[in-house]
Design a protein around this motif. Structure first.
Motif, short mmCIF file in Angstrom:
data_model
loop_
_atom_site.label_atom_id
_atom_site.label_comp_id
_atom_site.label_asym_id
_atom_site.label_seq_id
_atom_site.Cartn_x
_atom_site.Cartn_y
_atom_site.Cartn_z
N LEU A 1 20.44 43.44 50.50
CA LEU A 1 21.61 42.77 50.96
C LEU A 1 22.19 42.16 49.56
CD1 LEU A 1 20.65 41.30 54.50
CD2 LEU A 1 22.38 43.08 54.06
N ALA A 2 21.33 41.32 48.94
CA ALA A 2 21.82 40.58 47.70
C ALA A 2 22.44 41.61 46.65
CB ALA A 2 20.77 39.65 47.22
N THR A 3 21.84 42.73 46.39
CA THR A 3 22.27 43.74 45.47
C THR A 3 23.67 44.25 45.81
OG1 THR A 3 20.17 44.22 44.82
CG2 THR A 3 21.78 45.69 44.31
N GLY A 4 23.69 44.58 47.37
CA GLY A 4 24.92 44.98 47.72
C GLY A 4 25.94 43.92 47.74
N GLN A 5 25.80 42.53 47.65
CA GLN A 5 26.79 41.59 47.67
C GLN A 5 27.25 41.59 46.07
OE1 GLN A 5 28.05 41.15 50.69
NE2 GLN A 5 27.96 38.81 50.30
N VAL A 6 26.40 41.84 45.16
CA VAL A 6 26.79 41.76 43.79
C VAL A 6 27.80 42.97 43.70
CG1 VAL A 6 26.08 42.38 41.37
CG2 VAL A 6 24.61 40.84 42.78
N LEU A 7 27.54 43.75 44.14
CA LEU A 7 28.72 45.09 43.70
C LEU A 7 29.84 44.94 44.56
CD1 LEU A 7 25.93 48.03 44.27
CD2 LEU A 7 26.85 47.26 41.80
N GLY A 8 29.65 44.32 45.97
CA GLY A 8 30.97 44.01 46.84
C GLY A 8 31.62 42.99 46.17
N GLY A 9 31.05 42.02 45.45
CA GLY A 9 31.94 40.79 44.83
C GLY A 9 32.74 41.20 43.85
N ILE A 10 32.54 42.24 43.13
CA ILE A 10 33.19 42.92 41.98
C ILE A 10 34.71 42.99 42.60
CG2 ILE A 10 33.56 44.47 40.40
CD1 ILE A 10 30.71 44.68 39.94
N SER A 11 34.67 43.86 43.66
CA SER A 11 35.84 44.10 44.41
C SER A 11 36.48 43.02 44.99
CB SER A 11 35.66 45.06 45.61
OG SER A 11 36.73 45.59 46.38
N PHE A 12 35.78 42.02 45.42
CA PHE A 12 36.55 40.88 45.88
C PHE A 12 37.06 40.09 45.04
CE2 PHE A 12 36.04 36.08 47.52
CZ PHE A 12 37.31 36.22 48.23
N GLY A 13 36.46 39.92 43.97
CA GLY A 13 37.11 39.05 42.54
C GLY A 13 38.22 39.71 42.22
N ALA A 14 38.33 41.03 41.85
CA ALA A 14 39.51 41.52 41.22
C ALA A 14 40.70 41.61 42.04
CB ALA A 14 39.02 43.14 40.97
N THR A 15 40.54 41.78 43.52
CA THR A 15 41.40 41.68 44.51
C THR A 15 42.21 40.41 44.60
OG1 THR A 15 40.44 43.36 45.74
CG2 THR A 15 42.16 42.20 46.96
N VAL A 16 41.47 39.26 44.60
CA VAL A 16 42.03 37.96 44.47
C VAL A 16 42.67 37.64 43.30
CG1 VAL A 16 41.21 35.46 44.43
CG2 VAL A 16 40.23 36.94 45.88
N SER A 17 42.26 38.16 42.09
CA SER A 17 42.80 37.68 40.90
C SER A 17 44.24 38.72 40.58
CB SER A 17 41.91 37.98 39.53
OG SER A 17 40.72 37.25 39.71
N LEU A 18 44.07 39.80 40.99
CA LEU A 18 45.30 40.81 40.71
C LEU A 18 46.08 41.05 41.93
CD1 LEU A 18 43.47 43.92 38.97
CD2 LEU A 18 44.95 42.08 38.02
N GLY A 19 45.84 40.77 43.25
CA GLY A 19 46.62 41.00 44.38
C GLY A 19 47.75 40.47 44.22
N ALA A 20 47.94 39.09 44.06
CA ALA A 20 49.23 38.37 44.37
C ALA A 20 50.26 38.49 43.06
CB ALA A 20 48.72 36.85 44.01
N ILE A 21 49.69 39.17 41.89
CA ILE A 21 50.38 39.59 40.65
C ILE A 21 51.05 40.69 40.91
CG2 ILE A 21 50.53 40.10 38.38
CD1 ILE A 21 48.20 37.75 37.91
N ILE A 22 50.08 41.74 41.36
CA ILE A 22 50.71 42.95 41.71
C ILE A 22 51.73 43.00 42.70
CG2 ILE A 22 50.02 45.59 42.62
CD1 ILE A 22 47.34 45.03 41.38
N VAL A 23 51.79 42.42 43.81
CA VAL A 23 52.49 42.39 44.95
C VAL A 23 53.90 41.88 44.50
CG1 VAL A 23 53.14 41.15 47.08
CG2 VAL A 23 50.97 42.11 46.80
N SER A 24 53.68 40.67 43.48
CA SER A 24 55.00 39.96 42.87
C SER A 24 55.69 41.13 42.19
CB SER A 24 54.65 38.72 42.23
OG SER A 24 55.87 38.14 41.62
N ASP A 25 55.01 41.80 41.49
CA ASP A 25 55.65 42.87 40.37
C ASP A 25 56.15 43.85 41.37
OD1 ASP A 25 54.90 41.51 38.40
OD2 ASP A 25 52.98 42.75 37.83
N VAL A 26 55.41 44.45 42.23
CA VAL A 26 55.93 45.55 42.79
C VAL A 26 57.39 45.17 43.90
CG1 VAL A 26 55.65 47.22 44.70
CG2 VAL A 26 54.02 46.84 42.98
#
Length: 413
Positions: free
Chosen positions: A22-47
């Motif tokens: 479960l911990a290893t799965g969280q490491v991999l899943g966290g990459i998606s969450f971190g990128a989505t949080v950082s980029l999401g607002a900016i991409i939506v604003s641009d589009v």
């Protein structure tokens, strides 16, 4: 006649292996969450061409997590944690591809549809903490949950910091800017799906159900009496923590950008915030097991209060906002780890997956609502005003804390 000591030793081995997976799965899943949080607002604003809509990114990923919470909980109840976790990540993988296509086509509806589907991965990641509690005892429940939550630190901190390399890689293969970092997300999600399907054996929920039904010596402590008032308070504390965290975090990138911060500074701030969410979770798990679940929830509320006051009065300073975001993450960690442990132990085993799914539904709906309203409040009374409004939720959770002890004393080591 079965040897109880050998049986307990085997169960401990399975529990530790389950936590590792479960911990290893969280490491991999966290990459998606971190990128989505950082980029999401900016991409939506641009589009969209409208900064006031930037909060829709956090709103839709959180709404997606809410919508998928109960179906994934039902799938877990029917078939076990393994297919439920894998299914959530597969849906998120589709969502990442839709986001890339939507960004390239400058289609806001398609982009938001993809962000919504990514929420299924967040729902699966949230369910992992309950999977960690399936085989836990009163002595280890909060710590087991916290170890899985802690593992998200690695992926979630890496996520925002692969933005630069991801953009360069995306440009090389012709991806629409700034979606290049999602290449790392796709690989991480696919690896997590394979890992859950292959390695999460025996399934922790199905094994726990069997152990409870058989009631062998040494594991009867897995069964619990039902304490509905305490369970409701656990849901309120988890949802309140998520609402406060999402509301302030969702508006921070835009606030910092208006103050002249670069994408690198914004990415670092979000990384430190996410580190605050996960890095010290083992400490809060230890505290929840040692001094009690509700007491640890209240520590979380104190951290929230400090964060929001700093944000309100230090909004013009990027370092002050960063400190506020770190404290915000710590408050979320304390409240979520202790709240999840309280919810599990306050719920009879036959009701657990249903209440866990309901908790994640309420939690994410609160977060989605907070993200949407945060944009309105930000435009109305500014970032500092938003922080003070969020403080009212902290007051409510604190005042209701006696409900968390209803129906019996808190479990602790």
């Amino acid at each position: 006649m079965p040897d109880p000591q050998r049986h307990d030793s085997e169960l401990t081995r399975i529990r530790r292996r389950t936590l590792w997976v479960l911990a290893t799965g969280q490491v991999l899943g966290g990459i998606s969450f971190g990128a989505t949080v950082s980029l999401g607002a900016i991409i939506v604003s641009d589009v969209s061409g409208d900064e006031s809509l930037s909060g829709l990114a956090s709103a839709f990923v959180t709404l997606g997590a809410a919508v998928f919470a109960i179906p994934l909980a039902r799938l877990a109840k029917a078939s076990g944690r393994r297919p439920a976790l894998a299914a959530g990540l597969l849906v998120a993988l589709v969502g990442v591809c839709v986001v890339i296509v939507g960004t390239g086509a400058t289609s806001l509806p398609l982009l938001l549809t993809g962000v919504f589907l990514i929420g299924a991965g967040q729902a699966a990641n949230l369910q992992s903490r309950f999977a960690a509690a399936d085989l836990a005892t009163d002595r280890s429940r909060a710590r087991d949950i916290s170890l899985v939550v802690w593992a998200t630190t690695i992926g979630a901190v890496l996520g925002p910091n692969v933005i630069g390399p991801g953009e360069a890689l995306g440009d090389m293969v012709g991806m629409p800017s700034p979606t290049g970092p999602y290449l790392f997300t796709i690989v991480a999600q696919a690896l997590a799906v394979v890992m859950y399907l292959v390695l999460l054996r025996p399934d922790p929920l199905r094994l726990a159900d069997r152990l409870i039904a058989e009631r062998p010596v040494g594991v009867s402590r897995l069964a619990r009496s039902d304490r509905p008032a305490a369970a409701r308070y656990a849901i309120v504390s988890i949802a309140g923590a998520h609402g406060v965290m999402v509301a302030l975090m969702a508006m921070t990138p835009i606030h910092l950008m208006h103050g002249g911060a670069t994408l690198t500074v914004i990415g670092l701030t979000i990384s430190l915030h996410i580190a605050g969410m996960y890095a010290l979770s083992p400490l809060f798990g230890f505290l929840a097991d040692r001094i009690g679940r509700v007491t640890t929830v209240l520590i979380g509320q104190a951290l929230f209060a400090a964060s929001l006051v700093i944000a309100a009065f230090g909004q013009a300073s990027a370092p002050a906002v960063t400190v506020s975001l770190v404290l915000l993450g710590l408050g979320w960690s304390a409240s979520t780890v202790a709240g999840a442990a309280l919810l599990t132990e306050a719920t009879a085993e036959q009701l657990r997956t249903r209440r866990q799914g309901r908790s994640d539904l309420v939690m994410n709906l609160t977060g989605a609502g907070g993200a949407v309203l945060a944009g309105v409040v930000l435009g109305w009374i500014g970032y500092g005003g938003l922080a003070l409004v969020a403080l009212t939720i902290v007051v409510v959770v604190t005042v209701l804390s006696p409900l968390g002890r209803a129906g019996g004393g808190e479990s602790r080591d």
